[in-house]
Scaffold this active site. Structure first.
Site: not given
Length: 296
Positions: A220-221, A223, A252
């Site tokens: 997950k990065r 924006a 989450d």
């Protein structure tokens, strides 16, 4: 498929009008709720934690049951309470917190064989580095040893290195424990900022390290959107939200929603992990994870 999420749920006190409102949250509990909502009849989601016997703990259990999350393995401790925190949200949706969790019953997790026995019931075990951080050093070691044993029997281990420095004795301890967890993980769902803060390097280094051993998942990065752990898809065209109300639980919700999108069968019966590796992560991400994260 039975997914068991493990960790600490807390009572959240936030301003509402001239008074305050109480809710319940926690990274792995949030994931359990989102997974339950997304899976529907396709699977079962349970939560493993410890709570007290006071009113806030009762409130948490009522909410979990209302969301359809199983709490049959949740133990009660009359001498402790559920953790509590207050939250303030600024104009950009970023939150600041104050915690009262020293007497949280969840800190006694895995000091009783009943907690370990609960792990025997699941097909997928999900926990985070916050779960590990609140445990005693002895409990951490015993838990990871049990995870290794259960993986040998077919259980799938999913992990998110939700690194919160103030919960750990030191960064060195955190690196050692989280590194050991990554060594066991079948499914990786980390955030790039957490990984860089703890292990250094850049995004490419994070992906290179976590792609070892055939591990699947997504990085997950924020924006920029997620990227598949195996490099099969970039989140091109990802449209960030134009207005951010609250950034809490975006990661989450991704972790919870992705199980339905991958349409996982019971790993004990079908060997789905190998099938997912053969198909590549595009199959899962194309199915809606990006839409889910965009809404959050």
């Amino acid at each position: 498929m039975h997914i068991l999420c493990v960790g600490e749920a807390m009572a959240e006190i936030r301003a509402q009008g001239d008074g305050f409102a109480v809710g319940f949250a926690g990274d792995t509990f949030n994931t359990a709720v989102y997974a339950r909502r997304r899976l529907g009849a396709r699977g079962r989601v349970s939560y493993l934690t410890r709570v007290g016997c006071e009113g806030l703990s009762e409130g948490f259990l009522r909410l979990a049951r209302a969301e359809g999350v199983g709490v049959e393995a949740v133990a009660r401790d009359a001498g402790r309470n559920i953790g509590v925190y207050t939250v303030d949200t600024d104009a950009t949706g970023e939150r600041s917190f104050a915690y009262w969790r020293e007497r949280s019953a969840a800190r006694l997790l895995f000091q009783d064989e009943a907690d370990y026995a609960a792990l025997e019931t699941c097909d997928v075990l999900y926990l985070s580095a916050i779960t590990l951080a609140i445990l005693t050093a002895e409990a951490r070691g015993q838990l990871l040893a049990r995870v290794a044993e259960l993986r040998g029997k077919g259980m799938i281990f999913a992990f998110d290195s939700n690194y919160r420095p103030r919960l750990w004795e030191s960064a060195d301890v955190a690196r050692a424990v989280i590194g050991a967890a990554w060594g066991l993980a079948d499914v990786a769902l980390p955030s790039v900022d957490d990984e860089i803060a703890l292990f250094g390097g850049d995004e490419a280094a994070v992906l290179a390290r976590l792609r070892k051993d055939g591990r699947i998942g997504a990085l997950k990065r924020g924006a920029l959107g997620p990227v598949a752990m195996d490099g099969s898809v970039q989140a091109e065209g990802f449209a960030p939200a134009t207005t951010v109300v609250d950034t809490t639980a975006a990661g989450d919700s991704f972790n919870g929603g992705i199980w339905r999108l991958w349409r996982l069968a019971c790993p004990r019966r079908s060997g789905w992990l190998g099938g997912m590796r053969r198909r590549g992560m595009w199959w899962g991400l194309r199915g809606g994870s990006l839409r889910c994260l965009r809404r959050c």
